[in-house]
Design an enzyme around this catalytic site. Sequence first.
Site, PDB file in Angstrom:
ATOM      1  N   LYS A  17      39.149 -34.381  -2.714  1.00 15.25           N
ATOM      2  CA  LYS A  17      38.000 -34.144  -3.588  1.00 15.25           C
ATOM      3  C   LYS A  17      38.346 -34.395  -5.051  1.00 15.25           C
ATOM      4  O   LYS A  17      37.502 -34.871  -5.821  1.00 15.25           O
ATOM      5  CB  LYS A  17      37.491 -32.714  -3.397  1.00 15.25           C
ATOM      6  CG  LYS A  17      36.832 -32.470  -2.048  1.00 15.25           C
ATOM      7  CD  LYS A  17      35.626 -33.368  -1.825  1.00 15.25           C
ATOM      8  CE  LYS A  17      34.866 -33.000  -0.567  1.00 15.25           C
ATOM      9  NZ  LYS A  17      33.684 -33.862  -0.350  1.00 15.25           N
ATOM     10  N   TYR A  44      42.350 -31.580   1.640  1.00 19.84           N
ATOM     11  CA  TYR A  44      40.938 -31.637   1.276  1.00 19.84           C
ATOM     12  C   TYR A  44      40.775 -31.548  -0.243  1.00 19.84           C
ATOM     13  O   TYR A  44      40.029 -32.320  -0.850  1.00 19.84           O
ATOM     14  CB  TYR A  44      40.200 -30.494   1.963  1.00 19.84           C
ATOM     15  CG  TYR A  44      38.750 -30.341   1.600  1.00 19.84           C
ATOM     16  CD1 TYR A  44      37.775 -31.143   2.188  1.00 19.84           C
ATOM     17  CD2 TYR A  44      38.335 -29.364   0.699  1.00 19.84           C
ATOM     18  CE1 TYR A  44      36.433 -30.991   1.876  1.00 19.84           C
ATOM     19  CE2 TYR A  44      37.004 -29.197   0.379  1.00 19.84           C
ATOM     20  CZ  TYR A  44      36.051 -30.018   0.963  1.00 19.84           C
ATOM     21  OH  TYR A  44      34.725 -29.860   0.636  1.00 19.84           O
ATOM     22  N   SER A  48      33.943 -30.896  -4.745  1.00 17.61           N
ATOM     23  CA  SER A  48      34.173 -29.489  -4.428  1.00 17.61           C
ATOM     24  C   SER A  48      35.037 -28.844  -5.491  1.00 17.61           C
ATOM     25  O   SER A  48      35.890 -29.512  -6.114  1.00 17.61           O
ATOM     26  CB  SER A  48      34.880 -29.373  -3.072  1.00 17.61           C
ATOM     27  OG  SER A  48      35.316 -28.053  -2.829  1.00 17.61           O
TER      28      SER A  48
END
Length: 246
Positions: free
Chosen positions: A144, A140, A127
């Site tokens: 990633k 998050y 991402s």
Amino acid sequence: MELDGKVAVVTGGTRGVGAGIARAFADAGAQVVTCARRPPEVALPGTEFRPLDLRDPDAVRDFFAALPRVDVLVNNAGGTPYRLLTEADAARHARVLELNLLAPLTATLAAYERLRRARGSVVMIGSVSGTRPSPGSAAYGAAKAGLENLARSMAVEWAPDVRVNTLVVGMVRTERSHLHYGGTDGLAAVARTVPLGRLAEPYDIGAAAVFLASDAAAYITGASLQVHGGGERPAFLDASTVPKER
């Protein structure tokens, strides 16, 4: 980019981006196995669903042991709610890291022997959150970023038997987009910030994943392919008082 006769496993391949990836692999001729905790609400043609909790290492190992062959593994399962760092304790943030970093590591290790025998390919779904600050989803973004680095290390350790690459994915229009961007007006406003003028469709991500898994990418490993419509327009361009040429 045909994948006739190949077996592709797509984690979290039952909705959103995962469903788009599963459809793209099925269209390319692959035998697609999707896995998630819950079955898809709408059956995906050309795919087989098997239940799996990717946070259970024993279950993950049993899942891959039951598959006679794996040519492609797409580590797509993941995600996070919007949550500022101070709104939860470290243990809650650690669960985000577990799903988005440790689960792909567990799945890839469990699939390794089958991938090695097939001289197969792994596609990590990364991402843009892992390449820039990610307020509201910091854990998050950190996961990633780690996933992309993990893929590079795997690519070196496992060459030439297994290729490992990452798709660095931008904003995608899914059935849950409104939770992140708002309703119709919000989606339209966000889309205008993308140089290509729209959010990605799940199938756009699937097509890129098929490319990385195919023989068309036979000399590509340890790479990160940005699939973000041109990225984010630099803020200073809009803040500048210098006249803008048309």
